[in-house]
Motif scaffolding. Sequence first.
Motif, PDB file in Angstrom:
ATOM      1  N   ARG A 130       0.838  -1.287   0.114  1.00 36.39           N
ATOM      2  CA  ARG A 130      -0.173   0.098   0.073  1.00 36.39           C
ATOM      3  C   ARG A 130       0.889   1.369   0.014  1.00 36.39           C
ATOM      4  O   ARG A 130       0.441   2.231  -0.596  1.00 36.39           O
ATOM      5  CB  ARG A 130      -0.826  -0.137   1.144  1.00 36.39           C
ATOM      6  CG  ARG A 130      -2.133  -0.969   1.070  1.00 36.39           C
ATOM      7  CD  ARG A 130      -3.215  -0.219   0.258  1.00 36.39           C
ATOM      8  NE  ARG A 130      -4.193  -1.183  -0.022  1.00 36.39           N
ATOM      9  CZ  ARG A 130      -4.262  -1.542  -1.309  1.00 36.39           C
ATOM     10  NH1 ARG A 130      -3.515  -1.165  -2.364  1.00 36.39           N
ATOM     11  NH2 ARG A 130      -5.163  -2.515  -1.720  1.00 36.39           N
ATOM     12  N   ARG A 131       1.757   1.254   0.998  1.00 37.43           N
ATOM     13  CA  ARG A 131       2.504   2.407   1.031  1.00 37.43           C
ATOM     14  C   ARG A 131       3.830   2.182   1.567  1.00 37.43           C
ATOM     15  O   ARG A 131       4.176   1.327   2.352  1.00 37.43           O
ATOM     16  CB  ARG A 131       1.862   3.484   2.079  1.00 37.43           C
ATOM     17  CG  ARG A 131       1.213   4.508   1.633  1.00 37.43           C
ATOM     18  CD  ARG A 131       0.547   5.348   2.462  1.00 37.43           C
ATOM     19  NE  ARG A 131       1.653   6.161   3.214  1.00 37.43           N
ATOM     20  CZ  ARG A 131       1.565   6.918   4.378  1.00 37.43           C
ATOM     21  NH1 ARG A 131       0.515   6.705   5.165  1.00 37.43           N
ATOM     22  NH2 ARG A 131       2.450   7.386   4.968  1.00 37.43           N
ATOM     23  N   LEU A 132       4.921   3.330   1.270  1.00 38.32           N
ATOM     24  CA  LEU A 132       6.233   2.933   1.805  1.00 38.32           C
ATOM     25  C   LEU A 132       6.607   4.044   2.618  1.00 38.32           C
ATOM     26  O   LEU A 132       6.325   5.268   2.332  1.00 38.32           O
ATOM     27  CB  LEU A 132       7.216   2.980   0.770  1.00 38.32           C
ATOM     28  CG  LEU A 132       7.954   1.823   0.277  1.00 38.32           C
ATOM     29  CD1 LEU A 132       6.902   0.959  -0.406  1.00 38.32           C
ATOM     30  CD2 LEU A 132       9.186   1.958  -0.613  1.00 38.32           C
ATOM     31  N   LEU A 133       6.996   3.709   3.953  1.00 38.08           N
ATOM     32  CA  LEU A 133       7.468   4.779   5.113  1.00 38.08           C
ATOM     33  C   LEU A 133       8.875   4.922   4.755  1.00 38.08           C
ATOM     34  O   LEU A 133       9.578   4.493   4.049  1.00 38.08           O
ATOM     35  CB  LEU A 133       7.165   4.123   6.324  1.00 38.08           C
ATOM     36  CG  LEU A 133       5.677   3.884   6.473  1.00 38.08           C
ATOM     37  CD1 LEU A 133       5.647   3.590   7.979  1.00 38.08           C
ATOM     38  CD2 LEU A 133       4.654   4.998   6.622  1.00 38.08           C
ATOM     39  N   LEU A 159      13.693  -2.474  -6.024  1.00 34.71           N
ATOM     40  CA  LEU A 159      13.400  -3.933  -5.892  1.00 34.71           C
ATOM     41  C   LEU A 159      11.946  -4.291  -6.388  1.00 34.71           C
ATOM     42  O   LEU A 159      11.578  -5.372  -6.294  1.00 34.71           O
ATOM     43  CB  LEU A 159      13.655  -4.381  -4.601  1.00 34.71           C
ATOM     44  CG  LEU A 159      15.152  -4.491  -4.650  1.00 34.71           C
ATOM     45  CD1 LEU A 159      15.525  -4.933  -2.957  1.00 34.71           C
ATOM     46  CD2 LEU A 159      16.076  -5.843  -5.381  1.00 34.71           C
ATOM     47  N   GLY A 160      11.141  -3.452  -6.441  1.00 32.44           N
ATOM     48  CA  GLY A 160       9.898  -3.562  -7.006  1.00 32.44           C
ATOM     49  C   GLY A 160       8.861  -3.535  -5.781  1.00 32.44           C
ATOM     50  O   GLY A 160       7.639  -3.832  -6.120  1.00 32.44           O
ATOM     51  N   PHE A 161       8.991  -2.962  -4.664  1.00 34.31           N
ATOM     52  CA  PHE A 161       7.856  -2.956  -3.842  1.00 34.31           C
ATOM     53  C   PHE A 161       7.445  -1.656  -3.935  1.00 34.31           C
ATOM     54  O   PHE A 161       7.521  -0.393  -2.993  1.00 34.31           O
ATOM     55  CB  PHE A 161       8.859  -2.775  -2.380  1.00 34.31           C
ATOM     56  CG  PHE A 161       9.261  -4.294  -1.883  1.00 34.31           C
ATOM     57  CD1 PHE A 161       8.275  -5.157  -1.144  1.00 34.31           C
ATOM     58  CD2 PHE A 161      10.596  -4.405  -1.759  1.00 34.31           C
ATOM     59  CE1 PHE A 161       8.848  -6.153  -0.750  1.00 34.31           C
ATOM     60  CE2 PHE A 161      11.332  -5.618  -1.701  1.00 34.31           C
ATOM     61  CZ  PHE A 161      10.244  -6.581  -0.898  1.00 34.31           C
ATOM     62  N   VAL A 162       6.729  -1.428  -5.050  1.00 33.69           N
ATOM     63  CA  VAL A 162       5.755  -0.121  -5.161  1.00 33.69           C
ATOM     64  C   VAL A 162       4.559  -0.633  -4.855  1.00 33.69           C
ATOM     65  O   VAL A 162       4.321  -1.560  -5.051  1.00 33.69           O
ATOM     66  CB  VAL A 162       6.141   0.332  -6.788  1.00 33.69           C
ATOM     67  CG1 VAL A 162       7.669   0.815  -7.026  1.00 33.69           C
ATOM     68  CG2 VAL A 162       5.732  -0.670  -7.761  1.00 33.69           C
ATOM     69  N   PRO A 163       3.756   0.801  -4.584  1.00 32.75           N
ATOM     70  CA  PRO A 163       2.306   0.207  -4.040  1.00 32.75           C
ATOM     71  C   PRO A 163       1.687  -0.447  -5.290  1.00 32.75           C
ATOM     72  O   PRO A 163       1.737  -0.078  -6.499  1.00 32.75           O
ATOM     73  CB  PRO A 163       1.901   1.918  -4.068  1.00 32.75           C
ATOM     74  CG  PRO A 163       3.008   2.725  -3.747  1.00 32.75           C
ATOM     75  CD  PRO A 163       4.111   2.094  -4.400  1.00 32.75           C
TER      76      PRO A 163
END
Lengths: 82, 451, 227
Positions: free
Chosen positions: A13-16, A28-32
Amino acid sequence: MSRLPPGQKAEVRRLLGEGPLKFRLLDLGFVPGTTVEAVRRSPLGDPVAFCVRGALVALRSKDADLVLVEVLPGDQRRGACP
Amino acid sequence: MSALNTAPCKSPADLQERVAAALFREAEAIANRATKVTEEEDSRALRYLERKLDDFLTSRRTGFLLMTALLAFIFWLTLVGTNYPSEALARLFSWGEKQILAFLGGLNAPLWLQGILVEGIYRTVSWVVAVMLPPMAIFFSLFALLEDVGYLPRVAFNLDRLFRATGAHGKQALTMAMGFGCNAVGVTACRIIEAPRERLLAILTNVFTPCNGRLPTLMALAALFAGGGLAASLLLCALVLGGCAITLGVCYLLSRTFLKGLPSYFVLELPPFRKPQVGRVLLRSLLDRTALVLVRAVTVAAPAGALLWVLSASGLAAKAAAALDPLARVMGLDGFILLAFVLGWPANEIVLPVLLACYLSAGTMVEAESLAGLKAVLEEHGWTHLTALCYMLFSLLHFPCGTTLVTIYRETGSLRWVCWAVLIPLATACLACTLVAQLARALGLVTSLFT
Amino acid sequence: MTFPQDNRPKTDGVVALVGNPNTGKSTIFNALTGLKQHTGNWPGKTVSIARGTFRVGAQKYLLVDLPGTYSLRAGSPEEKITRDFLLSGRPHVTVVVADAGRLERNLYLVLQVLEITGKVVVCLNMLDDARRRGICVDVRALEEELGVPVVAAAARQGLGLQELKGKIDALARGEISVCPRRVKYDPDIEEQLAFMSGTRWLALEALLGQQKPGEGSWVERFKYCPV
Ligand SMILES: Nc1nc2c(ncn2[C@@H]2O[C@H](COP(=O)(O)OP(=O)(O)OP(=O)(O)O)[C@@H](O)[C@H]2O)c(=O)[nH]1
Ligand SMILES: [Mg+2]
């Protein structure tokens, strides 16, 4: 994200956070919107391996917590990750 | 998608996120159009197998056990594999020595020339090639195989928690694995650790991983100590694990003194296992390593042998050894051993050959080109189990070789860190040897090697 | 990191090898140049730049093996090396090596490289491995999407390398025309990019505030732009 039990899928959902770690996670691909799966814990419990966009990526729990995810309902079966 | 739903915000970090999202969206669309995934029986079985293998290699119960067992197994294979080529080479060299002596005798060459050529250069080189080379090449090849399968990242994955506890980085495990091949390579590999503090920790402690040049020595002594085979490989394994424990300990101390700081982040991709091309990998690393050691035998071992002969003949070696002796005795060693470590500073694989040359020049005339010969020489010079153990400890922990120091200078760009890279291991080695020696003597555990 | 331009061996062109970690760049480098760079199945095996030459017909090219990287954002040392080489080393052709088995994450880098240069050959490596995992890639479709030549290869088996050489040569001599794919960002980003001069990549970098002013000479060019 660090609390996902092995085998559980979820959607990012979101990146802090800020700085290099955040950029590294994005690259690395951890996008919402991405589906991730916790795959396994290391023997001492800490780094956890996640499957994201076809690759297996190990993260420390502290760092994985920067990624906020929403558990995907009813999807307990193991996915097609490596 | 959801990236669009987030409220627009002008901070660069948020822009980064949206840019990355856009790139991945596009990449996903292209990939979806261009790839077709067929759910065949075979590929599903393969993926299942890989998952199980990974679970097994990193499970709570078997993860660490397997790591140790694998290490011991590689040592054992190396020990067993070394015997035959070592003996063959030793026979070849002792035959060669007779031929050269006969030839020089025929030429009426002066004695000093014979000494320098045969006792100095030839013996040192033949030791390096006959005793050091086979285990170096075999171990290196087996390790390359392990690397090609994709096991190393799993080791880092398993060990990261331990490294984190000491303030270090999990990828240090990878640099240590490279250190088994050569500490200079290990130090260069530290570049994969992004945080400067953790990289420095890894650089400064890489020397506690016994490199290829020290391994044969450790192996030969372990074989003498434990009687060869399985026991020796377990002893070696214990020694290497001891080195790892000391690495962790030193990292812990450093991150609480000179290199204070919080652990940074750990991100490591675990690649899929790949079936290695066993034949090709083994052959190539065998040849590579052999070529490397042979070149170094000519460029380093030969001059060292010559220098040593001059030192011995002029009595300087004996004097230096005598001066070092009292200090060495405290650490369970003797003066010649310390001298050999100093003279062997350019390259670790010549330390034991230099030591033997020292011993041989001090009176004995034994054919030392085999393990049996080694035993006899060491016995002659009063080695006990304690000497062997302290020697192994000192070899495991002592200062980095010349090449490694140059690399450390290149990587850190500061002489200060080079000094620390010498002082820390040296202090550790002296401390460990002294402790062990004093303890063993106090408990009366000093036994002859051969009882 | 500096790239001395003058002591380069005399060649007809410089070819850079970039790609995600562990995609087989060094394996390709070894196969083309006959040198012996170390390879290994873990990300981060190569940490420095290696150079070698290879021939295609009468042409001689300098091939540069770069460390693997996930992106070109100059966040980590290996990313910086690769980014700087692409921007200031100005290779004539850039080969992006992609793992056919995880195309999506590899295309992320490909798309970034396409913003710096269009002279790109995508080498789709590890096809054997992908096949075993039941993944098939339509090379023609990929070529259409990206607008640059794509070569299928299995470097460890030596497959596809001749074709790769041919494509590099053709591209270097201008025999192939490319029309590299441009990523469309969110409208407000696009709007800002439209106001900036220079290549898309540099504009984007400036926009993202990655480089602190004064860190690279090119920053000067954006001094008066609304960042
Ligand atoms: N199955 C298969 N394996 C390959 C192929 N090409 C390379 N490999 C293997 O993939 C692994 C990685 O290869 P490298 O050449 O070291 O990869 P790299 O891109 O240089 O990696 P970094 O230097 O870490 O960025 C090695 O174990 C190779 O043997 C291929 O075409 N098929
Ligand atoms: Mg490489």
